[in-house]
Design a protein around this motif. Structure first.
Motif: not given
Length: 385
Positions: A141-142, A177, A179, A181-186, A238
């Motif tokens: 996710a990172g 990635k 996006d 700005t999205a949260e880790r899993h998004q 994800w």
């Protein structure tokens, strides 16, 4: 010596597949050839193409694209057989058909499936999954690789590492990635990238084992990817990654289980031939117990793996069982090779014998495909801890 693999529970078709696959591999990838390609770090191309030409790569895919639509148990039988002959050919097949090809078959558009899957089946298209990065192995996710949208597609920039089979791939399935700005899993998306695209660099890495499907560093510098080569919805990767884990871990477990039997048989054969104190060392109880322990671990791995296949065929998600099988099979594979090396004694440490290769190749099992520590984290969550 006679195979120690117990085929009870397999139907006649599955037994025939096993026999046919072993016949192909014995003809195209005999022991001396395995030793040669391991030494020079060469992909098992002849065996891979022979399996494709015989239709076995079609087991993984739906009939409408030329596949066989096999059951999970059918696939387990096939992958276990590959691992029994040589773990490297199992890995070679899995990289294209499961790791990378699974994303296309499960989440690709109809156009993408029709364009890519027939080539995977006939062996003209090889693929690799580019997911891990220098700073994000288990922490998928990172990841930092970025795909920036522009007219008609996306521009990829980033670095991937430990990418098995990338040096042989026609296409790379890349997780990036979209996006930031999205949260880790998004905000993660998946792309099919032509490995020969401008800006793609593939650099082989020197690894301890699995030399014939060795790892690579893959660098993307302003690589353009057409929008039609996005796999699945933008930003939804994800969820798709989680859906694909069962087959990936089942494949790893099956290869490891099959390899446990090969190592045990080789050690038993050596023990029956090695004379010490005027008799074969197989006559000593201490050696007998080591060989029996190896066989028990092979059986544990096999039973845990087929249990997952049966559950998946019945429609169960088998989340816990898949992690358990992956842990048992890969850790037993390494333990079996370690004991086998001890049975061989000094010969096990010598490069002219295969046991050192089994030892080197098996060590990656508890690391790859989601480390066994990650599997235990999953199980701890399922326990409510």
């Amino acid at each position: 010596m006679k195979s120690l693999v117990n085929t009870a529970g397999l139907n006649e078709d599955q037994k025939m597949v096993r026999e046919a696959v072993l016949e192909i591999l014995e003809a195209t990838l005999p022991k001396e050839e395995i030793r040669r390609i391991d030494e020079v770090k060469e992909f098992p191309l002849a065996a891979y193409q022979a399996l494709a030409e015989s239709g076995f790569l079609g087991l993984f895919f739906e009939e409408q694209y030329g596949g066989a639509g096999a059951s999970y148990k059918d696939l387990t039988n096939f992958m276990e057989t590959l691992g029994y002959h040589y773990a490297g050919i199992g890995q070679a097949v899995m990289i294209t058909t499961i790791y990378a090809g699974g994303h296309v078959s499960k989440f690709g558009s109809e156009e993408l499936k029709a364009r890519i899957i027939p080539g995977i089946i006939d062996g003209t298209i090889k693929m690799a999954l580019a997911m891990s990065e220098p700073g994000t192995g288990s922490d998928v996710a990172g990841l930092k690789t970025k795909a920036v949208k522009q007219d008609g597609g996306y521009v990829l920039n980033g670095t991937k590492v430990w990418i098995s089979g990338a040096h042989m791939a026609d296409y790379l399935v890349v997780i990036a990635k979209t996006d930031p700005t999205a949260e880790r899993h998004q905000g993660l998306s998946t792309f099919l990238v032509d490995a020969k695209s401008l800006g793609v660099s593939i650099n082989p890495l020197s690894m301890l084992g699995r030399r014939t499907t060795h790892a690579n560093e893959v660098v993307f510098e302003d690589v353009f990817v057409p929008e039609e080569n996005r796999i699945g919805e933008e930003g939804k990767t994800w969820k798709n990654l989680m859906k694909g884990l069962a087959m990936e871990r089942l494949g790893l477990a099956a290869i490891s289980a099959g390899n446990c039997y090969r190592i045990t048989e080789d050690a038993a054969e050596y023990a029956q031939q090695r004379i010490q104190f005027d008799q074969p060392i197989s006559k000593f109880q201490v050696i007998q117990h080591k060989l029996v322990d190896m066989w028990i671990m092979a059986e544990q791995a096999r039973q845990a793996t087929y249990r997952v296949a049966e559950l998946l065929d019945a429609g169960d998600a088998a989340i816990e069982e898949t992690s358990v099988a992956k842990i048992i099979a890969t850790e037993n594979n390494f333990k079996v090779s370690d004991i086998g090396l001890q049975v061989f004694g000094g010969s096990g440490y010598a490069m002219e014998y295969d046991m050192q290769m089994y030892f080197r190749d098996s060590r990656v099992g508890p690391i790859g495909g989601g480390t066994n520590e990650i599997q235990k984290n999953i199980l701890a969550k399922r326990m409510g801890l």
